[in-house]
Design a protein around this motif. Structure first.
Motif, PDB file in Angstrom:
ATOM      1  N   PHE A 121       0.989  -1.357  -0.078  1.00 19.43           N
ATOM      2  CA  PHE A 121      -0.104  -0.182  -0.194  1.00 19.43           C
ATOM      3  C   PHE A 121       0.971   1.153   0.109  1.00 19.43           C
ATOM      4  O   PHE A 121       1.987   1.201   0.493  1.00 19.43           O
ATOM      5  N   SER A 138      -5.086  -0.710   6.630  1.00 19.36           N
ATOM      6  CA  SER A 138      -5.193  -0.810   5.092  1.00 19.36           C
ATOM      7  C   SER A 138      -5.781  -2.006   4.476  1.00 19.36           C
ATOM      8  O   SER A 138      -6.609  -1.998   3.772  1.00 19.36           O
ATOM      9  N   GLY A 198      -4.192  -4.076  -2.117  1.00 18.30           N
ATOM     10  CA  GLY A 198      -3.453  -3.043  -2.369  1.00 18.30           C
ATOM     11  C   GLY A 198      -3.086  -3.112  -3.695  1.00 18.30           C
ATOM     12  O   GLY A 198      -4.141  -3.124  -4.639  1.00 18.30           O
TER      13      GLY A 198
END
Length: 218
Positions: A121, A138, A198
Motif C-alpha cells: 500500500f 489498510s 493493495g
C-alpha cells in the motif's frame, strides 16, 4: 466476476528472487513488439500476474524446478487471447531467459484461508514501528471496500520475524508484508482472489491463493 487462471510451465534455469517488476516489463515488451492492432500495448487492469516460484539460493536468486510456473488471471472472455499470445513466448527477465510452454487453464478454487506473498500500500506513516498497524488497517479497509468478511494478519517467517517483504521497482524499493486472510466464505474467497488487496498487481502483488499452495508459492 467470471475469471480463469492460465498456468504456463517454464523452460529456464534461474531468475532473480525479486522479479515482479522485471516480469511485468518483459511481458509488456513482448506486447509492444506485436504488430496486431487488436492487442494492447500494456497489460490491462483486469489481468493479474503472479511472481514465479523457485528454490532460493539466499543470495538474490531462485532456481526453477518442476513446480515453477507463470500464472495469470484474467476475465474468462480474454483467456484465448492471452493463451495464444504467451504460449512459447521467450521472456528476458533481467538477462534470465524463460520460455512459456504447455499452458493449462484452471478454475479458481475457493478456500476459507488465503495467503498472499506480498501486499503493498502507499502508506503515509513513516514511523517504522507503526507501519504494521497502519498496514493491517489498510488491509481491513480493502476488505471492507470489497464487502468481504475475514480476519487479516501478517504471518511470521520461519525465523519468527514478521514476514516483511520488499519489491524493487527500477531504483526504488517498496515495502510490504505477506498477508493471510482467514474465515472467508466461498464467495468472498473467490472475490478476494480476483480483486486482491493493495496495488501493483501487475508486479505480482496482492495475489491470493489457498494456503495449501504455500509450498509452491513464489
Amino acid at each position: 466476476m467470471d475469471f480463469l487462471e492460465i498456468q504456463f510451465a517454464l523452460r529456464g534455469k534461474t531468475l532473480p528472487a525479486d522479479h515482479g517488476y522485471a516480469l511485468y516489463s518483459a511481458v509488456k515488451k513482448s506486447l509492444q513488439a506485436v504488430e496486431d492492432a487488436s492487442m494492447p500495448k500494456d497489460l490491462p487492469d483486469d489481468l493479474h500476474l503472479c511472481t514465479i516460484s523457485g528454490i532460493p539460493d539466499h543470495a538474490g536468486m531462485i532456481y526453477l524446478n518442476q513446480s515453477s510456473s507463470l500464472r495469470l488471471r484474467c476475465p474468462a472472455d480474454q483467456v484465448q487471447t492471452w493463451y495464444r499470445f504467451l504460449q512459447n513466448q521467450v521472456l528476458d527477465i533481467r538477462g534470465h531467459l524463460i520460455r512459456l510452454i504447455q499452458p493449462r487453464i484452471t478454475l479458481p478454487e475457493a478456500s476459507d484461508t488465503l495467503k498472499s506473498r506480498l501486499v503493498t500500500f502507499k502508506l503515509k506513516e513513516i514511523d517504522h514501528a507503526e507501519v504494521p498497524r497502519y498496514f493491517l488497517q489498510s488491509c481491513q479497509n480493502g476488505l471492507d471496500r470489497l464487502g468481504l468478511k475475514g480476519q487479516v494478519f501478517i504471518p511470521s517467517d520461519p525465523d519468527g520475524d514478521l514476514a516483511r517483504r520488499t519489491l524493487q521497482i527500477k531504483d526504488k524499493k517498496v515495502l510490504g508484508f505477506s498477508v493471510v486472510v482467514e474465515g472467508l466464505s466461498n464467495e468472498d474467497s473467490l472475490i478476494l482472489q480476483w480483486h486482491g488487496l493493495g496495488g501493483r498487481k501487475h508486479f505480482g502483488c496482492g495475489w491470493f491463493y489457498p494456503l495449501k499452495e504455500d509450498a509452491y508459492a513464489a
